[in-house]
Design an enzyme around this catalytic site. Structure first.
Site, PDB file in Angstrom:
ATOM      1  CE1 TYR A  56       2.062   5.006  -4.229  1.00 40.13           C
ATOM      2  CE2 TYR A  56       0.834   3.014  -4.722  1.00 40.13           C
ATOM      3  CZ  TYR A  56       2.039   3.645  -4.476  1.00 40.13           C
ATOM      4  OH  TYR A  56       3.196   2.928  -4.481  1.00 40.13           O
ATOM      5  CB  SER A  57      -5.905   9.313  -3.819  1.00 43.73           C
ATOM      6  OG  SER A  57      -5.435  10.179  -2.803  1.00 43.73           O
ATOM      7  CB  CYS A 106      -3.596   0.298  -2.248  1.00 42.47           C
ATOM      8  SG  CYS A 106      -3.835   1.974  -2.873  1.00 42.47           S
ATOM      9  CG  ASN A 107     -10.106  -0.203  -2.349  1.00 43.38           C
ATOM     10  OD1 ASN A 107     -10.925  -0.989  -2.799  1.00 43.38           O
ATOM     11  ND2 ASN A 107      -9.796  -0.172  -1.064  1.00 43.38           N
ATOM     12  CB  THR A 108      -5.939   4.389  -5.192  1.00 49.87           C
ATOM     13  OG1 THR A 108      -6.907   5.076  -4.398  1.00 49.87           O
ATOM     14  CG2 THR A 108      -5.449   5.311  -6.293  1.00 49.87           C
ATOM     15  CG  ASP A 167      -1.990   1.061   1.204  1.00 43.34           C
ATOM     16  OD1 ASP A 167      -2.210   1.679   0.148  1.00 43.34           O
ATOM     17  OD2 ASP A 167      -2.626   1.279   2.254  1.00 43.34           O
ATOM     18  CB  CYS A 215      -9.878   3.894   1.105  1.00 43.15           C
ATOM     19  SG  CYS A 215      -8.164   4.231   1.598  1.00 43.15           S
ATOM     20  CG  HIS A 244      -5.553   4.388   4.764  1.00 37.93           C
ATOM     21  ND1 HIS A 244      -5.044   4.073   3.525  1.00 37.93           N
ATOM     22  CD2 HIS A 244      -4.488   4.799   5.504  1.00 37.93           C
ATOM     23  CE1 HIS A 244      -3.743   4.278   3.518  1.00 37.93           C
ATOM     24  NE2 HIS A 244      -3.378   4.727   4.709  1.00 37.93           N
TER      25      HIS A 244
END
Length: 269
Positions: free
Chosen positions: A45-46, A77-79, A13, A188, A190
């Site tokens: 990262y977003s 990490c979704n992004t 991540d 996300c 997080h």
């Protein structure tokens, strides 16, 4: 999976959010060898381009694999997962597991058919996510909030700092008066780490859903189908890409999560 072997799994991540996915996997598979990498030099990262995210993730995963042969990688990490999976799978022969916002189960569980996606700015604007909504939540109204601030709040909590509830409530104020919003996707990794605080801000929401348990089950399934390369017991290690101010205090956080040593990677920009 060979019962006497010890698979080495890397969780990746830009920050500490992947701990929420790692936690679920370790509970299900306590005897694996766990590595975790947070690319804090490039956090969050977003705010970065897709091209640069792909380059960073591939470069770092290859670097770690050259030193610690991996059996499976989880992009926690979704992004990053919305853009890097094809490239990683082209360069690695091991299983690569991504993190997908839980749109489908949210739509299935919603009674009002009015759901929310709480994610990063990068995730909410991806066509990948739009396709998930079209495919699985076509009968729902889907509210979306993309927030970098919530990621930062979760990071601060993991570093032992107090959660700024005022800032948190401000980020979520768009939803506070939507009385029929009954299910929210924590899109996300997080956000499960501040789930209790988010629940406090959105008391009308009946259910908050994330992908952690589903990812853990996916990892278990994939490991059962491969020949594990790792045979020797190793310490659970965590990697970062940049020094940070509270590294000494952070060691207590690492120990709490089951990691024994922090290693700095030398990764060029």
């Amino acid at each position: 999976m060979n019962t006497v072997s010890q698979p080495t799994i890397l969780f990746f991540d830009s920050g500490m959010g992947g701990f929420s996915v790692y936690k679920e996997t370790k509970q299900l598979l306590p005897n694996c060898h766990y590595l975790y990498c947070f690319d804090n030099a490039f956090f969050p990262y977003s705010e970065k381009t897709e091209k640069k995210i792909i380059e960073r993730v591939l470069m770092i995963c290859q670097d770690i694999n050259s030193k610690y042969p991996l059996d499976l990688i989880v992009i926690a990490c979704n992004t990053a997962s919305t853009v890097v999976l094809p490239s990683l799978r082209a360069h690695f022969s091991i299983p690569i597991v991504g993190t997908v916002p839980a749109i489908k189960p949210a739509a299935e569980h919603s009674e009002t058919k009015h759901i929310g996606l709480l994610a990063t700015k990068g995730t909410v604007k991806r066509s990948y996510v739009a396709n998930l909504i079209s495919q699985y939540a076509g009968d729902c109204i889907v509210e979306k909030i993309g927030s970098t601030k919530l990621v930062e709040i979760a990071e601060q909590k993991l570093h032992g700092k107090a959660v700024d509830l005022v800032a948190l409530k401000e980020e979520l104020k768009l939803w506070e008066n939507i009385v029929d919003l009954d299910v929210v996707v924590l899109g996300c990794t997080h956000f499960p780490l501040i789930k209790e605080e988010i629940e406090w801000c959105l008391p009308q929401v009946r259910l908050f859903i994330d992908s952690g348990k589903a990812i853990a089950l996916r990892v278990k399934h994939l490991l059962s189908k491969i020949e594990v390369r790792s045979k020797k017991m190793e310490k659970n290690l965590i990697f970062c890409t940049q020094s940070f101010d509270d590294e000494v205090d952070f060691q207590r956080v690492l120990n709490f999560w089951g990691f024994e040593k922090l290693i700095h990677l030398n990764i060029s920009e």
